[in-house]
Design an enzyme around this catalytic site. Sequence first.
Site, PDB file in Angstrom:
ATOM      1  N   TYR A 142       0.969  -1.362   0.025  1.00 53.96           N
ATOM      2  CA  TYR A 142       0.068  -0.167  -0.056  1.00 53.96           C
ATOM      3  C   TYR A 142       0.875   1.226   0.131  1.00 53.96           C
ATOM      4  O   TYR A 142       0.548   2.233  -0.586  1.00 53.96           O
ATOM      5  CB  TYR A 142      -0.905   0.037   1.303  1.00 53.96           C
ATOM      6  CG  TYR A 142      -2.027  -0.890   1.209  1.00 53.96           C
ATOM      7  CD1 TYR A 142      -1.863  -2.029   1.045  1.00 53.96           C
ATOM      8  CD2 TYR A 142      -3.290  -0.236   1.369  1.00 53.96           C
ATOM      9  CE1 TYR A 142      -3.301  -2.892   0.892  1.00 53.96           C
ATOM     10  CE2 TYR A 142      -4.504  -0.840   1.393  1.00 53.96           C
ATOM     11  CZ  TYR A 142      -4.501  -2.076   1.142  1.00 53.96           C
ATOM     12  OH  TYR A 142      -5.731  -2.984   0.973  1.00 53.96           O
ATOM     13  N   LYS A 192       3.632 -15.338   3.827  1.00 41.94           N
ATOM     14  CA  LYS A 192       3.700 -15.929   2.494  1.00 41.94           C
ATOM     15  C   LYS A 192       5.235 -16.244   2.224  1.00 41.94           C
ATOM     16  O   LYS A 192       6.007 -15.972   1.535  1.00 41.94           O
ATOM     17  CB  LYS A 192       3.130 -15.160   1.395  1.00 41.94           C
ATOM     18  CG  LYS A 192       2.934 -16.037   0.224  1.00 41.94           C
ATOM     19  CD  LYS A 192       2.018 -17.044   0.397  1.00 41.94           C
ATOM     20  CE  LYS A 192       1.984 -18.064  -0.894  1.00 41.94           C
ATOM     21  NZ  LYS A 192       1.127 -19.404  -1.011  1.00 41.94           N
ATOM     22  N   ASP A 224      -2.622 -18.046   2.462  1.00 44.30           N
ATOM     23  CA  ASP A 224      -3.802 -18.784   1.617  1.00 44.30           C
ATOM     24  C   ASP A 224      -4.293 -20.138   2.370  1.00 44.30           C
ATOM     25  O   ASP A 224      -5.360 -20.117   2.474  1.00 44.30           O
ATOM     26  CB  ASP A 224      -3.307 -19.462   0.197  1.00 44.30           C
ATOM     27  CG  ASP A 224      -1.752 -20.208   0.662  1.00 44.30           C
ATOM     28  OD1 ASP A 224      -1.222 -20.067   1.752  1.00 44.30           O
ATOM     29  OD2 ASP A 224      -1.459 -21.122  -0.449  1.00 44.30           O
ATOM     30  N   ASP A 248      -6.041  -6.806   5.089  1.00 49.21           N
ATOM     31  CA  ASP A 248      -6.927  -5.963   4.367  1.00 49.21           C
ATOM     32  C   ASP A 248      -7.981  -7.236   4.027  1.00 49.21           C
ATOM     33  O   ASP A 248      -9.233  -7.104   4.394  1.00 49.21           O
ATOM     34  CB  ASP A 248      -6.704  -5.420   3.207  1.00 49.21           C
ATOM     35  CG  ASP A 248      -7.927  -4.798   2.722  1.00 49.21           C
ATOM     36  OD1 ASP A 248      -8.767  -4.067   3.361  1.00 49.21           O
ATOM     37  OD2 ASP A 248      -7.797  -4.602   1.218  1.00 49.21           O
ATOM     38  N   ASP A 252     -11.746  -8.593   6.068  1.00 55.73           N
ATOM     39  CA  ASP A 252     -13.063  -8.766   5.533  1.00 55.73           C
ATOM     40  C   ASP A 252     -13.545 -10.328   5.630  1.00 55.73           C
ATOM     41  O   ASP A 252     -14.790 -10.477   6.130  1.00 55.73           O
ATOM     42  CB  ASP A 252     -12.990  -8.459   4.226  1.00 55.73           C
ATOM     43  CG  ASP A 252     -13.252  -6.874   3.633  1.00 55.73           C
ATOM     44  OD1 ASP A 252     -12.892  -6.129   4.703  1.00 55.73           O
ATOM     45  OD2 ASP A 252     -13.911  -6.666   2.734  1.00 55.73           O
TER      46      ASP A 252
HETATM   47  C1  IPM Z   1     -10.102  -0.986   4.898  1.00 52.61           C
HETATM   48  C2  IPM Z   1     -10.553  -0.745   3.523  1.00 52.61           C
HETATM   49  C3  IPM Z   1      -9.442   0.208   2.876  1.00 52.61           C
HETATM   50  C4  IPM Z   1      -8.015  -0.649   2.807  1.00 52.61           C
HETATM   51  C5  IPM Z   1      -9.648   0.954   1.531  1.00 52.61           C
HETATM   52  C6  IPM Z   1     -10.792   1.641   1.610  1.00 52.61           C
HETATM   53  C7  IPM Z   1      -8.256   1.745   1.144  1.00 52.61           C
HETATM   54  O1  IPM Z   1     -10.787  -1.647   2.605  1.00 52.61           O
HETATM   55  O2  IPM Z   1     -10.012  -0.236   5.865  1.00 52.61           O
HETATM   56  O3  IPM Z   1      -9.875  -2.305   4.949  1.00 52.61           O
HETATM   57  O4  IPM Z   1      -7.730  -1.239   2.031  1.00 52.61           O
HETATM   58  O5  IPM Z   1      -7.382  -0.489   3.857  1.00 52.61           O
HETATM   59 MG    MG Z   2     -10.713  -3.645   3.650  1.00 53.72          MG
END
Ligand code: IPM
Ligand code: MG
Length: 357
Positions: A142, A192, A224, A248, A252
């Site tokens: 990032y 990884k 993975d 990230d 999720d």
């Molecule tokens: C998160 C989001 C952000 C990230 C985006 C919006 C840049 O997905 O906070 O997880 O990838 O960090």
């Molecule tokens: Mg995210």
Amino acid sequence: MEKRIAIIRGDGIGPEIMAQAQIVLDAVCEKFGHHFIYEEAPMGGNAVDAFGVPLPQSSLDTCLSCDAALLSAIGGPKWDSIEPSIRPEKGLLALRGGMGLYANLRPAQLFSQLADACPLRTDIAEKGIDFVVVRELIGGAYFGEHKTWTQENGETAASDLMIYREHEIRRILKVGFETAMKRRKKLCSVDKANVLDSSKLWRKLAKEIAAEYPEVELSHMYVDNCAMQLVRDPSQFDVIVTENLFGDILSDEASQITGSIGMLPSSSQGEGTRGLYEPIHGSAPDIAGKDLANPIGMILAAAMMLRYSLDMPAEADAIESAVSKVLESGLRTGDIMAPGMTQVGCKAMGQAIAEAI
Ligand code: IPM
Ligand code: MG
């Protein structure tokens, strides 16, 4: 006590859920005799519209001068095709970088009242889900060099440098170990290392730092495999520590398996106590302005802020038990609605929680 809180209202459902968090914070002020001063700090798509940039310097300055910052969510289709350098997400990344927030804690837990919402098989869910993803937040791909260029043969190429320096890895691993010490003392370092050099360095340092935490049981897992284990048996995890991009994606997945992404808060911390607190979910532009959003993740983020940045644990407890009480009473927003429960909108949910304080 008087505290200054930066308020980032964001885009989509952001302003609606933030309003409910503030109503709840006001109830906390009344009960405990505090005074919170809210400072507006526009960031995201709304800031692009108003100032031409996703994070005006004045907003960053406001966040840096407050005791903590509260963020709802940013972005939306309206800004999907704008110039990439001013996308709303760039504002969030610049805020994290500018505030030096290298550690992002994302708890994933199954709320007992919402066990039915868990999408995993009952025999898996029954073993319980209660872990934290500790994600490195201002390094890796990032924040490494991004490049798009035309090669000699006329073809376009693009690259993103995933770079980690030793000190960046050490400090986040420490947060991982410290977090594990406060919980069930199990740390899973995710990398990884079978392919990436940055992961090899990560794993080497994890083993080294483990010597300072003899009580913590450290394991290593490839990313993975971790993605697979999270749905196969999430009960095996207590604390997961990992780099930015892996974190990230895994966070999720982690929030989704609890079945209540609208309920989960997260915190971002650097050195010192000033942190940034936000719900895990996004700005949900499809339901914005319809009073349909679930404000609980936002409200629990405010509780996390009280606990970790403002040193107000009793006040944080008050919010968390108010949320429990309201769920016990059967109120549900649409996303967590179940048979026999009472469906309410965003405002009514916030109001009910404020009243339960
Ligand atoms: C998160 C989001 C952000 C990230 C985006 C919006 C840049 O997905 O906070 O997880 O990838 O960090
Ligand atoms: Mg995210």
